[in-house]
Enzyme design. Structure first.
Site, PDB file in Angstrom:
ATOM      1  N   TYR A  53      40.918 -34.585  22.827  1.00  0.00           N
ATOM      2  CA  TYR A  53      39.955 -35.648  23.074  1.00  0.00           C
ATOM      3  C   TYR A  53      40.039 -36.080  24.534  1.00  0.00           C
ATOM      4  CZ  TYR A  53      39.542 -36.120  17.973  1.00  0.00           C
ATOM      5  OH  TYR A  53      39.333 -35.889  16.633  1.00  0.00           O
ATOM      6  N   SER A 216      33.388 -38.067  10.995  1.00  0.00           N
ATOM      7  CA  SER A 216      31.937 -38.214  11.186  1.00  0.00           C
ATOM      8  C   SER A 216      31.259 -38.750   9.928  1.00  0.00           C
ATOM      9  CB  SER A 216      31.309 -36.877  11.594  1.00  0.00           C
ATOM     10  OG  SER A 216      31.721 -36.506  12.891  1.00  0.00           O
ATOM     11  N   PRO A 217      31.702 -39.905   9.420  1.00  0.00           N
ATOM     12  CA  PRO A 217      31.133 -40.432   8.175  1.00  0.00           C
ATOM     13  C   PRO A 217      29.699 -40.928   8.285  1.00  0.00           C
ATOM     14  CG  PRO A 217      32.660 -42.012   9.140  1.00  0.00           C
ATOM     15  CD  PRO A 217      32.801 -40.751   9.931  1.00  0.00           C
ATOM     16  N   GLY A 221      24.428 -33.075   9.719  1.00  0.00           N
ATOM     17  CA  GLY A 221      24.607 -31.796  10.405  1.00  0.00           C
ATOM     18  C   GLY A 221      25.953 -31.774  11.115  1.00  0.00           C
ATOM     19  N   PHE A 222      26.025 -30.999  12.177  1.00  0.00           N
ATOM     20  CA  PHE A 222      27.262 -30.929  12.960  1.00  0.00           C
ATOM     21  C   PHE A 222      27.020 -31.671  14.270  1.00  0.00           C
ATOM     22  CE2 PHE A 222      30.372 -28.764  15.772  1.00  0.00           C
ATOM     23  CZ  PHE A 222      31.525 -29.029  15.042  1.00  0.00           C
ATOM     24  N   GLU A 224      24.676 -33.790  14.903  1.00  0.00           N
ATOM     25  CA  GLU A 224      23.253 -33.821  15.255  1.00  0.00           C
ATOM     26  C   GLU A 224      22.743 -35.245  15.445  1.00  0.00           C
ATOM     27  OE1 GLU A 224      20.673 -31.303  12.878  1.00  0.00           O
ATOM     28  OE2 GLU A 224      22.386 -30.057  12.334  1.00  0.00           O
TER      29      GLU A 224
END
Length: 306
Positions: A53, A216-217, A221-222, A224
Site C-alpha cells: 500500500y 471492498s465491501p 466489479g474489480f 470499478e
C-alpha cells in the site's frame, strides 16, 4: 462504542469492522492524525495494512499519524500483509522474513498482531512458509497468521506444514460481488450464479473457524466503483434507502449490516478515509437485519434465487 467479535480461533477480541489503511496516503499529516484519532475514539482500533500500500508509505504515514509508542501500541491491533512483488508473488521464507522486518520498521513497532499472506503464490512451498512462520512466532515478531484471497485447497496445502492456526482469510465480498454466497444458493442450477469460483471457501471458513474479512465491501466489479448512490443500481439503492430509513441510519450502515448479518461472523475491511463514513460503518454492528430484509437486498442487487 463499536461492537467486538472473536478473530478466528485466536484469543483476540476485535472490532466488527477493520480500518483499512490502503488510502491513508491520500491524506495530509493533520488529516491522517484526525482520522486515526477519530477511529480510536469509537473503538475502531483494528488497522489493516499491506506492504504494497503506497509502496510502504501507508504504514509509515499511519505510524506517524498515531504517534506510535509503547503506550499507543498496547491499545491497537495491527494487521499487515506480504507476498506481492512487482510482476510476481513470493511466499519464500526469505521474502516473508524480510517483508515483516520492513513492515515492523515502517510501523515503528516490535510485533504484528496478525500477518496475512496476500495473494496466492503459484510456486509456494509450504515447508518454507512454515519455517518462516515458526521463526516469526518464536521471535515474537508475529503473534497470529492468516491468508488473503485463498481457496480451501490452498489453505489445506499450507496447513500440511504450517502448525499455527490460520485465523483469517481476506476475500472480496459485497452485496454486488457475492459469488461465494450465490453459488451456495444455486446448487446444481444451470445459471451463472451456480458457478463455484472459489472452491466453497465460505463454508470452509465457517467449518474451520477462519474469520472472513471482506475487502471492498462497497465496490462492484474489480474496483470499478461503489454501488451506493450509483445510477447503475437503481433497484438496489431504492431498497437499501428504504431499509436505512426504517432503521434511521445511512445507506453505508445498511451495506455493512448486510455483510454482518451473515452467520459466518465476518469482519469487513473498510477503505474510507472519511471519519463520518467510518462511524456509519461502525453503527452496522448495532443493527440486525431480518432474514426478509437480507434477501430483499440480495435480490435487489440482481442476485437470483432458484
Amino acid at each position: 462504542m463499536i461492537k467486538t467479535m472473536k478473530l478466528g480461533t485466536s484469543p483476540l477480541e476485535v472490532p466488527v469492522i477493520a480500518v483499512g489503511c490502503m488510502r491513508i496516503n491520500s491524506l495530509d499529516k493533520l488529516e491522517a492524525e484526525r482520522f486515526v484519532q477519530g477511529a480510536m475514539d469509537i473503538g475502531a482500533n483494528f488497522f489493516d495494512h499491506a506492504d504494497i500500500y503506497g509502496g510502504g508509505t501507508c504504514e509509515e504515514i499511519f505510524a506517524d499519524a498515531i504517534h506510535m509508542n509503547a503506550n499507543v501500541r498496547e491499545k491497537i491491533i495491527l494487521q499487515s500483509k506480504c507476498g506481492i512483488r512487482k510482476g510476481m508473488f513470493d511466499f519464500s521464507k526469505e521474502h516473508i522474513m524480510e517483508s515483516v522486518d520492513n513492515i515492523l520498521k515502517r510501523l515503528k513497532t516490535e510485533y504484528l498482531d496478525i500477518l496475512l499472506l496476500h495473494r496466492p503464490d503459484a510456486l509456494v512451498e509450504p515447508e518454507e512458509v512454515a519455517e518462516a512462520f515458526d521463526r516469526l512466532e518464536s521471535s515474537g515478531k508475529v503473534r497470529h497468521f492468516g491468508v488473503s484471497n485463498q481457496t480451501p485447497l490452498q489453505i489445506q496445502l499450507l496447513k500440511k506444514s504450517v502448525k499455527q492456526p490460520l485465523v483469517a482469510n481476506q476475500l472480496q465480498l459485497s452485496i454486488t460481488n457475492a459469488t461465494m454466497i450465490s453459488n451456495g444458493i444455486n446448487v446444481n442450477m444451470l445459471n451463472d450464479s451456480a458457478v463455484d469460483r472459489d472452491g466453497g471457501i465460505l463454508d470452509f471458513c465457517r467449518l474451520n473457524d477462519i474469520t472472513i474479512q471482506p475487502w471492498s465491501p462497497f465496490q462492484y466489479g474489480f474496483f470499478e466503483g461503489v454501488f451506493l448512490d450509483n445510477e447503475k443500481f437503481p433497484e438496489l439503492n431504492l431498497k437499501i434507502d428504504e431499509i436505512a430509513a426504517k432503521y434511521e441510519v445511512s445507506n453505508t450502515t445498511i451495506a455493512i449490516a448486510w455483510i454482518l448479518r451473515h452467520p459466518a461472523r465476518m469482519q469487513p475491511v473498510t477503505g474510507t478515509m472519511n471519519i463520518n463514513r467510518l462511524i456509519d460503518c461502525a453503527k452496522a454492528g448495532d443493527i440486525q437485519l431480518t432474514r426478509q430484509e437480507w434477501y430483499e437486498i440480495y435480490r435487489a442487487a440482481g442476485n437470483v434465487l432458484p
